[in-house]
Write a protein that holds these residues in place. Structure first.
Motif, PDB file in Angstrom:
ATOM      1  N   SER A 153       9.050 -10.968 -34.810  1.00 23.15           N
ATOM      2  CA  SER A 153       9.483 -12.224 -35.445  1.00 23.15           C
ATOM      3  C   SER A 153       8.307 -13.191 -35.411  1.00 23.15           C
ATOM      4  O   SER A 153       7.393 -13.044 -34.594  1.00 23.15           O
ATOM      5  CB  SER A 153      10.659 -12.849 -34.696  1.00 23.15           C
ATOM      6  N   GLY A 154       8.358 -14.186 -36.288  1.00 19.79           N
ATOM      7  CA  GLY A 154       7.284 -15.172 -36.295  1.00 19.79           C
ATOM      8  C   GLY A 154       7.112 -15.821 -34.932  1.00 19.79           C
ATOM      9  O   GLY A 154       5.988 -16.044 -34.469  1.00 19.79           O
ATOM     10  N   SER A 155       8.221 -16.086 -34.277  1.00 22.16           N
ATOM     11  CA  SER A 155       8.156 -16.770 -32.981  1.00 22.16           C
ATOM     12  C   SER A 155       7.367 -15.950 -31.962  1.00 22.16           C
ATOM     13  O   SER A 155       6.573 -16.502 -31.191  1.00 22.16           O
ATOM     14  CB  SER A 155       9.571 -17.003 -32.439  1.00 22.16           C
TER      15      SER A 155
ATOM     16  N   MET B 275       5.960 -26.295 -37.242  1.00 15.87           N
ATOM     17  CA  MET B 275       7.004 -25.345 -36.851  1.00 15.87           C
ATOM     18  C   MET B 275       6.333 -24.008 -36.568  1.00 15.87           C
ATOM     19  O   MET B 275       5.685 -23.439 -37.448  1.00 15.87           O
ATOM     20  CB  MET B 275       8.016 -25.204 -37.996  1.00 15.87           C
ATOM     21  N   HIS B 276       6.470 -23.537 -35.325  1.00 18.41           N
ATOM     22  CA  HIS B 276       5.825 -22.271 -34.969  1.00 18.41           C
ATOM     23  C   HIS B 276       6.783 -21.295 -34.300  1.00 18.41           C
ATOM     24  O   HIS B 276       6.333 -20.277 -33.773  1.00 18.41           O
ATOM     25  CB  HIS B 276       4.604 -22.537 -34.089  1.00 18.41           C
TER      26      HIS B 276
ATOM     27  N   GLU C 119      -0.153 -25.331 -39.672  1.00 19.41           N
ATOM     28  CA  GLU C 119       0.320 -24.812 -40.961  1.00 19.41           C
ATOM     29  C   GLU C 119      -0.458 -25.583 -42.025  1.00 19.41           C
ATOM     30  O   GLU C 119      -0.566 -26.810 -41.934  1.00 19.41           O
ATOM     31  CB  GLU C 119       1.804 -25.124 -41.159  1.00 19.41           C
TER      32      GLU C 119
ATOM     33  N   SER D 175       6.123 -26.795 -43.630  1.00 20.27           N
ATOM     34  CA  SER D 175       7.315 -26.598 -44.464  1.00 20.27           C
ATOM     35  C   SER D 175       8.561 -27.209 -43.837  1.00 20.27           C
ATOM     36  O   SER D 175       9.221 -28.037 -44.458  1.00 20.27           O
ATOM     37  CB  SER D 175       7.511 -25.122 -44.771  1.00 20.27           C
ATOM     38  N   ASP D 176       8.881 -26.836 -42.593  1.00 23.22           N
ATOM     39  CA  ASP D 176      10.170 -27.278 -42.051  1.00 23.22           C
ATOM     40  C   ASP D 176      10.252 -28.787 -41.844  1.00 23.22           C
ATOM     41  O   ASP D 176      11.340 -29.351 -41.788  1.00 23.22           O
ATOM     42  CB  ASP D 176      10.488 -26.533 -40.751  1.00 23.22           C
TER      43      ASP D 176
ATOM     44  N   ASP E 139      -0.921 -20.741 -38.991  1.00 22.35           N
ATOM     45  CA  ASP E 139       0.424 -20.160 -39.040  1.00 22.35           C
ATOM     46  C   ASP E 139       0.816 -20.002 -40.514  1.00 22.35           C
ATOM     47  O   ASP E 139       1.210 -20.958 -41.171  1.00 22.35           O
ATOM     48  CB  ASP E 139       1.408 -21.072 -38.297  1.00 22.35           C
TER      49      ASP E 139
ATOM     50  N   ILE F 131       3.143 -17.792 -41.410  1.00 26.70           N
ATOM     51  CA  ILE F 131       4.370 -16.991 -41.317  1.00 26.70           C
ATOM     52  C   ILE F 131       5.278 -17.233 -42.517  1.00 26.70           C
ATOM     53  O   ILE F 131       5.853 -16.305 -43.068  1.00 26.70           O
ATOM     54  CB  ILE F 131       5.075 -17.300 -39.974  1.00 26.70           C
ATOM     55  N   LYS F 132       5.366 -18.483 -42.934  1.00 24.39           N
ATOM     56  CA  LYS F 132       6.284 -18.797 -44.024  1.00 24.39           C
ATOM     57  C   LYS F 132       5.598 -18.776 -45.391  1.00 24.39           C
ATOM     58  O   LYS F 132       6.192 -18.346 -46.369  1.00 24.39           O
ATOM     59  CB  LYS F 132       6.907 -20.175 -43.772  1.00 24.39           C
TER      60      LYS F 132
ATOM     61  N   LYS G 268       8.033 -13.069 -41.297  1.00 28.04           N
ATOM     62  CA  LYS G 268       9.012 -13.221 -42.387  1.00 28.04           C
ATOM     63  C   LYS G 268       8.864 -12.124 -43.439  1.00 28.04           C
ATOM     64  O   LYS G 268       9.323 -11.014 -43.254  1.00 28.04           O
ATOM     65  CB  LYS G 268       8.892 -14.612 -43.002  1.00 28.04           C
TER      66      LYS G 268
HETATM   67  C1  LIG Z   1       5.697 -21.665 -40.090  1.00 33.19           C
HETATM   68  C2  LIG Z   1       6.640 -20.890 -39.228  1.00 33.19           C
HETATM   69  N1  LIG Z   1       6.194 -20.326 -38.093  1.00 33.19           N
HETATM   70  C3  LIG Z   1       7.004 -19.613 -37.294  1.00 33.19           C
HETATM   71  C4  LIG Z   1       8.339 -19.427 -37.595  1.00 33.19           C
HETATM   72  C5  LIG Z   1       9.217 -18.613 -36.708  1.00 33.19           C
HETATM   73  O1  LIG Z   1       9.533 -17.412 -37.334  1.00 33.19           O
HETATM   74  P1  LIG Z   1      10.820 -16.555 -36.894  1.00 33.19           P
HETATM   75  O2  LIG Z   1      12.024 -17.356 -37.245  1.00 33.19           O
HETATM   76  O3  LIG Z   1      10.692 -15.285 -37.676  1.00 33.19           O
HETATM   77  O4  LIG Z   1      10.716 -16.292 -35.434  1.00 33.19           O
HETATM   78  C6  LIG Z   1       8.852 -20.016 -38.747  1.00 33.19           C
HETATM   79  C7  LIG Z   1      10.287 -19.872 -39.064  1.00 33.19           C
HETATM   80  O5  LIG Z   1      10.881 -20.562 -39.836  1.00 33.19           O
HETATM   81  C8  LIG Z   1       7.989 -20.763 -39.594  1.00 33.19           C
HETATM   82  O6  LIG Z   1       8.438 -21.349 -40.713  1.00 33.19           O
END
Ligand SMILES: Cc1ncc(COP(=O)(O)O)c(C=O)c1O
Length: 445
Positions: free
Chosen positions: A111-113, A139-140, A212, A216-217, A245, A247-248, A274
Motif C-alpha cells: 500500500s502507499g502507506s 498526504m503520505h 507531493e 491532492s488530499d 510521493d 502514489i496518487k 495505488k
Molecule cells: C499521495 C499519497 N500518498 C500516500 C497515500 C497512501 O496510500 P494507501 O492508501 O494506498 O496506503 C495516499 C492515499 O491516498 C496518497 O494520496
C-alpha cells in the motif's frame, strides 16, 4: 427490499467503520473502461477512479491475463526469502523508467502507506540523520508513519512523527503568506532555510524532504512552477534527499510518467502505489540503490509474484496505450469543459490541476474564499444519484476532486460534466436531501 439496500444494511452490520470514508452508498459490482456498474445494473461514469487507483479503467484485459497466468503457477511467491521473476521484471522496468543517471533499485510493498513508512525508515538508516521535513497539507499514508509524515486535519493532526518538521506549502489560492503573491515559492523555501533551519533544527539533521508535486488530499493544490526546482536546490545545498510521493498522481496522470518530470528535476526516491498494481495491492519505492540497501523494511507478502506481474503488465499497458500523452490531451479537454460549464457558478472559487487530476474549489463567497463543504458534500451525493462518481477533498472538505481512469473518453468527460452541472443546479435550487447526505460524511470529520 432492493438488493443494494440489502447490501448497505449488511455493510453497516459487519464492516468496520474505521475503514470507511463514504460519500454515497455506492456498490461496485463490476466495471468497464471508466464506467462502473452496481448490483442493480445502474451505470456510473467514474470521475474518482477509486481514489486514482483504476488508471487503466476497470477491465484491462492484458492485466487480467497476466494475473491469471501467474495464479496458474502459484500465488505464493514473494521476495523476502526467495526470488521470483515477475518481481525482477517489474523492478527492472521501474529502474529503467525512473529519471536519473544513478544506480537504482526498487523496494516493494502492498500500500502507499507502507511505501512511505519504508522510505522513511530507509532514508534515516542510510543517512544516520534523525529528522524528516514534509509539508502542511501533505498526504503520505494512514499508518502511524504515514500520518506522521502527513499534515492533514483528518490524519490525526500532529500526534505522530515528532521527528517530522512540517513546512508551509505554497498554495496560490489559499496562501500561507498572502503578502508574498508573485514570489510564493521563494517565500516558502526561504521560510525553511531562514526560519525552520535556524529554530527547530539544523539542516544537517534532516535526512529527507517528502513532497507531493501536487497536494491532492488537501485540495488539489498546484504549487507555483518554480517550487519543486527550488526545493531540489535546497536539498542539494544541504545534502538532503528528495523523496517525491507519486502514489496518487504518478504513472501518467499529470501527463508525465513521474509528476516531477514537469519540473526537470531528479528525485532521489519516488514512492508509487495505488494504480501500480492494476487493481491488486502493490506499492514501490524506487531510487538510489545505496538508500534502498539500508535497514530492513519487508513483509511476508512483499514482491509477491501475482501483484508484481500485474504491475509489470500495467506499466506496459500505460506505454502501449500512450496514456501519458493521452492524459495531457483528455485532461486539457476536461479542464476546458469544466471551466466553460462551471466557473460562472457563484460557488466555484477556483478550478485547478494538471492532466487528469483536477480540483473544483467550492466557496461560500468568491471574495472571501470561505470553503463550502456543504456544497461539496451535497453535490457529490447528488452526482451519485445521477450516475457520476467523484469525491471531495481539501482541508476545508470543499474541493471536488476529479481523478478518473486515464482511459476516460471525451464523450464520458462531456457526460460527467453535464451531470455535475445538473447537480450544481440542484444544489443552488436546494433540491438535495440533506438528511440522506448526512449519512455519508466523507473524510476530515
Ligand atoms: C499521495 C499519497 N500518498 C500516500 C497515500 C497512501 O496510500 P494507501 O492508501 O494506498 O496506503 C495516499 C492515499 O491516498 C496518497 O494520496
Amino acid at each position: 427490499m432492493n438488493e443494494d439496500k440489502n447490501l448497505l444494511e449488511r455493510d453497516n452490520l459487519v464492516i468496520a467503520k474505521s475503514t470507511k470514508v463514504r460519500y454515497s452508498p455506492m456498490v461496485i459490482h463490476s466495471g468497464s473502461g471508466s464506467t462502473l456498474m452496481d448490483n442493480e445494473g445502474r451505470t456510473y461514469i467514474d470521475f474518482g477512479g477509486n481514489w486514482a487507483l483504476a488508471n487503466l479503467g476497470y477491465d484491462n484485459r492484458s492485466v487480467k491475463v497476466a494475473i491469471a497466468s501467474q495464479l496458474d503457477k502459484t500465488s505464493y511467491a514473494g521476495i523476502v526469502s526467495s526470488i521470483n521473476e515477475p518481481a525482477l521484471q517489474l523492478a527492472e522496468k521501474l529502474v529503467q523508467l525512473m529519471p536519473g543517471n544513478f544506480e537504482k533499485k526498487a523496494w516493494f510493498g502492498l500500500s502507499g502507506s507502507d511505501a512511505a513508512e519504508a522510505a522513511q525508515r530507509m532514508v534515516l538508516a542510510a543517512t544516520g540523520k534523525s529528522r524528516i521535513l514534509s509539508f502542511i497539507g501533505g498526504m503520505h499514508g494512514t499508518n502511524d508513519a504515514g500520518m506522521g509524515l502527513s499534515g492533514l486535519p483528518g490524519e490525526g493532526g500532529f500526534r505522530y512523527g515528532p521527528h517530522v518538521i512540517k513546512a508551509p506549502f505554497p498554495d496560490p489560492y489559499r496562501s500561507p503568506f498572502p503578502e508574498s503573491e508573485g514570489y510564493l515559492a521563494e517565500r516558502c523555501t526561504s521560510f525553511i532555510e531562514d526560519y525552520l533551519f535556524k529554530t527547530i533544527c539544523s539542516p544537517g539533521e534532516v535526512a529527507a524532504v517528502f513532497v507531493e508535486t501536487i497536494q491532492s488530499d488537501s485540495g488539489d493544490v498546484v504549487p507555483p512552477d518554480n517550487f519543486i526546482p527550488m526545493l531540489r536546490k535546497l536539498c542539494d545545498k544541504h545534502g538532503i534527499l528528495l523523496v517525491v510521493d507519486d502514489i496518487k498522481i504518478g504513472l501518467g496522470r499529470t501527463g508525465r510518467m513521474f509528476s516531477y518530470e514537469h519540473h526537470n528535476v531528479e528525485a532521489d526516491l519516488v514512492l508509487l502505489g495505488k494504480s501500480l498494481g492494476g487493481g491488486l495491492p502493490l506499492s514501490a519505492v524506487v531510487g538510489r540503490a545505496e538508500v534502498l540497501d539500508s535497514g530492513f523494511a519487508g513483509f511476508t507478502m512483499s514482491g509477491n509474484a501475482a501483484c508484481c506481474i500485474a504491475g509489470f503488465a500495467t506499466l506496459n499497458e500505460i506505454e502501449k496505450l500512450n496514456l501519458v500523452e493521452y492524459s495531457t490531451i483528455v485532461g486539457q479537454y476536461l479542464r476546458n469543459k469544466l471551466e466553460s460549464s462551471l466557473s460562472n457558478y457563484g460557488i466555484v472559487g477556483d478550478i485547478r490541476g494538471l492532466g487528469l487530476i483536477q480540483g473544483i474549489d467550492l466557496v461560500k463567497d468568491k471574495t472571501t474564499r470561505e470553503p463550502n463543504r456543504d456544497a461539496a458534500s451535497k453535490i457529490v451525493y447528488r452526482c451519485w444519484e445521477l450516475g457520476l462518481i467523484l469525491y471531495y477533498v481539501g482541508n476545508g472538505g470543499n474541493v471536488l476532486e476529479i481523478t478518473p481512469p486515464l482511459v476516460l473518453t471525451t464523450e464520458e468527460a462531456d457526460k460527467g460534466v453535464a451531470i455535475l452541472e445538473q447537480a450544481f443546479d440542484d444544489y443552488i435550487n436546494d433540491e438535495i436531501d440533506e438528511a440522506k447526505v448526512a449519512e455519508f460524511p466523507g473524510w476530515f470529520v
